[in-house]
Design an enzyme around this catalytic site. Structure first.
Site, PDB file in Angstrom:
ATOM      1  N   GLY A 162       7.888  23.667  -7.641  1.00  0.00           N
ATOM      2  CA  GLY A 162       8.177  23.173  -8.994  1.00  0.00           C
ATOM      3  C   GLY A 162       9.541  23.595  -9.495  1.00  0.00           C
ATOM      4  O   GLY A 162       9.813  23.554 -10.702  1.00  0.00           O
ATOM      5  N   TRP A 218      11.566  20.815 -11.400  1.00  0.00           N
ATOM      6  CA  TRP A 218      11.004  20.672 -12.751  1.00  0.00           C
ATOM      7  C   TRP A 218      11.557  21.788 -13.651  1.00  0.00           C
ATOM      8  O   TRP A 218      12.080  21.535 -14.737  1.00  0.00           O
ATOM      9  CB  TRP A 218       9.484  20.751 -12.621  1.00  0.00           C
ATOM     10  CG  TRP A 218       8.694  20.574 -13.869  1.00  0.00           C
ATOM     11  CD1 TRP A 218       9.111  20.006 -15.041  1.00  0.00           C
ATOM     12  CD2 TRP A 218       7.323  20.960 -14.061  1.00  0.00           C
ATOM     13  NE1 TRP A 218       8.081  20.006 -15.950  1.00  0.00           N
ATOM     14  CE2 TRP A 218       6.977  20.584 -15.382  1.00  0.00           C
ATOM     15  CE3 TRP A 218       6.372  21.566 -13.255  1.00  0.00           C
ATOM     16  CZ2 TRP A 218       5.708  20.817 -15.898  1.00  0.00           C
ATOM     17  CZ3 TRP A 218       5.105  21.793 -13.778  1.00  0.00           C
ATOM     18  CH2 TRP A 218       4.775  21.425 -15.081  1.00  0.00           C
ATOM     19  N   HIS A 232      16.568  29.675  -3.099  1.00  0.00           N
ATOM     20  CA  HIS A 232      15.225  29.718  -2.488  1.00  0.00           C
ATOM     21  C   HIS A 232      15.086  30.966  -1.617  1.00  0.00           C
ATOM     22  O   HIS A 232      14.337  30.960  -0.639  1.00  0.00           O
ATOM     23  CB  HIS A 232      14.988  28.484  -1.617  1.00  0.00           C
ATOM     24  CG  HIS A 232      14.625  27.237  -2.368  1.00  0.00           C
ATOM     25  ND1 HIS A 232      13.695  27.222  -3.386  1.00  0.00           N
ATOM     26  CD2 HIS A 232      15.050  25.962  -2.244  1.00  0.00           C
ATOM     27  CE1 HIS A 232      13.579  25.985  -3.851  1.00  0.00           C
ATOM     28  NE2 HIS A 232      14.385  25.211  -3.186  1.00  0.00           N
ATOM     29  N   ARG A 280       3.794  28.860  -6.893  1.00  0.00           N
ATOM     30  CA  ARG A 280       2.732  27.834  -6.973  1.00  0.00           C
ATOM     31  C   ARG A 280       1.675  28.170  -5.936  1.00  0.00           C
ATOM     32  O   ARG A 280       2.001  28.787  -4.900  1.00  0.00           O
ATOM     33  CB  ARG A 280       3.361  26.474  -6.655  1.00  0.00           C
ATOM     34  CG  ARG A 280       2.450  25.290  -6.747  1.00  0.00           C
ATOM     35  CD  ARG A 280       3.189  24.025  -6.310  1.00  0.00           C
ATOM     36  NE  ARG A 280       2.451  22.830  -6.643  1.00  0.00           N
ATOM     37  CZ  ARG A 280       2.817  21.607  -6.253  1.00  0.00           C
ATOM     38  NH1 ARG A 280       3.918  21.428  -5.539  1.00  0.00           N
ATOM     39  NH2 ARG A 280       2.089  20.561  -6.582  1.00  0.00           N
ATOM     40  N   SER A 322       2.793  19.959   0.042  1.00  0.00           N
ATOM     41  CA  SER A 322       4.016  19.349  -0.496  1.00  0.00           C
ATOM     42  C   SER A 322       5.159  19.512   0.503  1.00  0.00           C
ATOM     43  O   SER A 322       5.945  18.580   0.760  1.00  0.00           O
ATOM     44  CB  SER A 322       4.367  20.036  -1.821  1.00  0.00           C
ATOM     45  OG  SER A 322       5.543  19.503  -2.367  1.00  0.00           O
ATOM     46  N   THR A 382      10.841  16.089 -19.415  1.00  0.00           N
ATOM     47  CA  THR A 382      10.534  16.771 -18.151  1.00  0.00           C
ATOM     48  C   THR A 382       9.129  16.449 -17.639  1.00  0.00           C
ATOM     49  O   THR A 382       8.651  17.086 -16.699  1.00  0.00           O
ATOM     50  CB  THR A 382      10.680  18.309 -18.294  1.00  0.00           C
ATOM     51  OG1 THR A 382       9.760  18.763 -19.290  1.00  0.00           O
ATOM     52  CG2 THR A 382      12.095  18.689 -18.671  1.00  0.00           C
ATOM     53  N   SER A 383       8.486  15.441 -18.245  1.00  0.00           N
ATOM     54  CA  SER A 383       7.182  15.040 -17.708  1.00  0.00           C
ATOM     55  C   SER A 383       7.411  14.477 -16.306  1.00  0.00           C
ATOM     56  O   SER A 383       8.512  14.006 -15.976  1.00  0.00           O
ATOM     57  CB  SER A 383       6.549  13.971 -18.604  1.00  0.00           C
ATOM     58  OG  SER A 383       7.292  12.776 -18.496  1.00  0.00           O
ATOM     59  N   PHE A 384       6.376  14.515 -15.493  1.00  0.00           N
ATOM     60  CA  PHE A 384       6.488  14.027 -14.109  1.00  0.00           C
ATOM     61  C   PHE A 384       6.976  12.574 -14.082  1.00  0.00           C
ATOM     62  O   PHE A 384       7.897  12.219 -13.337  1.00  0.00           O
ATOM     63  CB  PHE A 384       5.137  14.165 -13.406  1.00  0.00           C
ATOM     64  CG  PHE A 384       5.164  13.750 -11.966  1.00  0.00           C
ATOM     65  CD1 PHE A 384       5.707  14.586 -10.990  1.00  0.00           C
ATOM     66  CD2 PHE A 384       4.664  12.516 -11.573  1.00  0.00           C
ATOM     67  CE1 PHE A 384       5.744  14.197  -9.660  1.00  0.00           C
ATOM     68  CE2 PHE A 384       4.695  12.124 -10.247  1.00  0.00           C
ATOM     69  CZ  PHE A 384       5.233  12.968  -9.287  1.00  0.00           C
ATOM     70  N   GLY A 419       2.842  15.780  -8.123  1.00  0.00           N
ATOM     71  CA  GLY A 419       3.035  16.622  -9.302  1.00  0.00           C
ATOM     72  C   GLY A 419       1.737  17.104  -9.915  1.00  0.00           C
ATOM     73  O   GLY A 419       1.601  17.174 -11.131  1.00  0.00           O
TER      74      GLY A 419
HETATM   75  P1  A3P Z   1       4.177  17.546  -4.914  1.00  0.00           P
HETATM   76  O1  A3P Z   1       4.807  17.272  -3.569  1.00  0.00           O
HETATM   77  O2  A3P Z   1       2.882  18.290  -4.804  1.00  0.00           O
HETATM   78  O3  A3P Z   1       4.077  16.342  -5.745  1.00  0.00           O
HETATM   79  P2  A3P Z   1      10.436  21.760  -5.737  1.00  0.00           P
HETATM   80  O4  A3P Z   1      11.200  21.121  -6.819  1.00  0.00           O
HETATM   81  O5  A3P Z   1      10.384  23.267  -5.850  1.00  0.00           O
HETATM   82  O6  A3P Z   1      10.881  21.294  -4.388  1.00  0.00           O
HETATM   83  O7  A3P Z   1       8.886  21.312  -5.910  1.00  0.00           O
HETATM   84  C1  A3P Z   1       8.526  19.976  -5.684  1.00  0.00           C
HETATM   85  C2  A3P Z   1       7.124  19.747  -6.222  1.00  0.00           C
HETATM   86  O8  A3P Z   1       7.161  19.755  -7.653  1.00  0.00           O
HETATM   87  C3  A3P Z   1       6.581  18.383  -5.807  1.00  0.00           C
HETATM   88  O9  A3P Z   1       5.156  18.560  -5.689  1.00  0.00           O
HETATM   89  C4  A3P Z   1       6.972  17.549  -7.020  1.00  0.00           C
HETATM   90  O10 A3P Z   1       6.257  16.341  -7.137  1.00  0.00           O
HETATM   91  C5  A3P Z   1       6.628  18.520  -8.136  1.00  0.00           C
HETATM   92  N1  A3P Z   1       7.268  18.154  -9.403  1.00  0.00           N
HETATM   93  C6  A3P Z   1       8.538  17.714  -9.605  1.00  0.00           C
HETATM   94  N2  A3P Z   1       8.748  17.435 -10.888  1.00  0.00           N
HETATM   95  C7  A3P Z   1       7.602  17.705 -11.541  1.00  0.00           C
HETATM   96  C8  A3P Z   1       7.191  17.594 -12.913  1.00  0.00           C
HETATM   97  N3  A3P Z   1       8.018  17.159 -13.861  1.00  0.00           N
HETATM   98  N4  A3P Z   1       5.921  17.960 -13.221  1.00  0.00           N
HETATM   99  C9  A3P Z   1       5.062  18.419 -12.277  1.00  0.00           C
HETATM  100  N5  A3P Z   1       5.394  18.523 -10.960  1.00  0.00           N
HETATM  101  C10 A3P Z   1       6.658  18.172 -10.599  1.00  0.00           C
END
Ligand code: A3P
Length: 316
Positions: free
Chosen positions: A79, A82, A134, A157, A165, A255-257, A281
């Site tokens: 996340g 996000w 990271h 997470r 993911s 910032t919603s998905f 997400g």
């Molecule tokens: P999923 O693959 O489970 O959907 P990072 O940015 O650290 O690489 O993490 C990516 C993960 O965060 C992905 O998970 C992605 O879809 C999810 N993500 C990105 N934006 C988001 C948001 N606004 N709300 C919730 N999850 C989000």
């Protein structure tokens, strides 16, 4: 282009030279290729993506930070993107800039994406700057919270969702790891700590162990999902920002998905390799991937490695 061919452990052949331009990396001689073409480089004993070069890592360690800079860190797929959007908007009054991309507003010193940042370039920028990393704690940007004045934020997470993911992120992509194996093999790699950025448990616990440092805030993806407003206020207060209700609403909406997936600022469309980045997400999408037996084996490992740490995650 140097078409060096490397025999992989699984018997396949990977053309590392084809990779050079995408990675913006001159020296690929120390790239290792594991099973199913999974490419990585080892620095200080940690498996890292090939785009993390020793030079970039050295720059990330020596960059000078200031007290009002922010560095967000995580194991991949936790996340962090996000969180980066939330951070950018807290620092900019909830206003999404026109004609920019989120990634271009961040400084990922250990990486080449979207292009390598130099110490001089970021040194000349005014604060607050937002750094991304990271790395595990001992390899943190600028030496980490004990040695650097900036404000660190770590987001973690639940590892089943991270593992799934990460599998979808790496699978079939011609860049980064170039992994082409099946799910059960990936799960084995993840559980043995043999994926890029190393062992999930070590990574997360290395930061968790320093959660009481004054300049480290430890967050969980699941808390952000369940109580976004509360976590947003917590982050803003930690950073010293007093947000109005109007700004809070703006940040929540931007910032919603669904908005992040579609808005030009955040959707990552400028990088074709990140197609499919906004996958689900959700909390608990691991259930679509793990078999019951795999889930039970993972739970045993989780209980063993997390026992006595005081850290726990929601899995659904
Ligand atoms: P999923 O693959 O489970 O959907 P990072 O940015 O650290 O690489 O993490 C990516 C993960 O965060 C992905 O998970 C992605 O879809 C999810 N993500 C990105 N934006 C988001 C948001 N606004 N709300 C919730 N999850 C989000």
């Amino acid at each position: 282009m140097n078409q060096k061919e490397t025999q992989t452990a699984s018997g396949g052949v990977a053309r590392i030279g084809e990779y050079r331009d995408e990675l913006h990396a001159e020296n690929l001689d120390d790239i290792q290729v594991g099973e199913y073409g999974y490419k990585y480089r080892t620095i200080e004993g940690v498996m890292l993506p090939p785009y993390v070069t020793p030079d970039r890592y050295a720059v990330s360690r020596s960059v000078e930070t200031r007290p009002n800079d922010v560095c967000y860190c995580s194991f991949p797929k936790s996340g962090s993107t996000w969180l980066s959007n939330v951070l950018y908007l807290i620092l900019h009054n909830g206003e999404v800039p026109e004609g920019k991309t989120l990634r271009s507003c961040l400084h990922w010193m250990e990486s080449s994406w979207p292009y390598p940042r130099s110490r001089e370039e970021v040194g000349a920028l005014p604060s607050p700057r937002i750094f991304k990393s990271h790395m595990p704690y001992r390899m943190a940007l600028a030496g980490g919270p004990e040695q650097s004045p900036c404000k660190y934020i770590y987001i973690a997470r639940n590892p089943k969702d991270v593992c799934v993911s990460y599998f979808h992120f790496e699978s079939g992509k011609a860049w980064s790891g170039g992994y082409s194996g099946p799910w059960e093999h990936w799960l084995k790699l993840f559980m043995e700590g043999r994926v890029q950025r190393g062992d999930w448990f070590e990574h997360v616990l290395s930061w968790w162990g320093h959660r009481d440092a004054g300049n480290l805030l430890f967050l969980k993806y699941e808390d952000m999902k369940r109580d976004f407003d509360g976590q947003l206020r917590r982050i803003a207060s930690y950073l010293g920002y007093d947000l109005s209700e109007e700004v809070i609403d703006r940040i929540k909406s931007a910032t919603s998905f669904s908005r992040m997936k579609t808005e030009q600022f955040s959707n990552h469309r400028e990088i074709p390799q990140l197609e499919g980045f906004f996958r689900k997400g959700e909390i608990g999408s691991w259930k679509d991937q793990f078999t019951v037996a795999q889930s039970e084996a993972f739970d045993r490992l989780y209980r063993e490695r997390m026992a006595g740490t005081g850290l726990d995650f929601e899995f659904e």
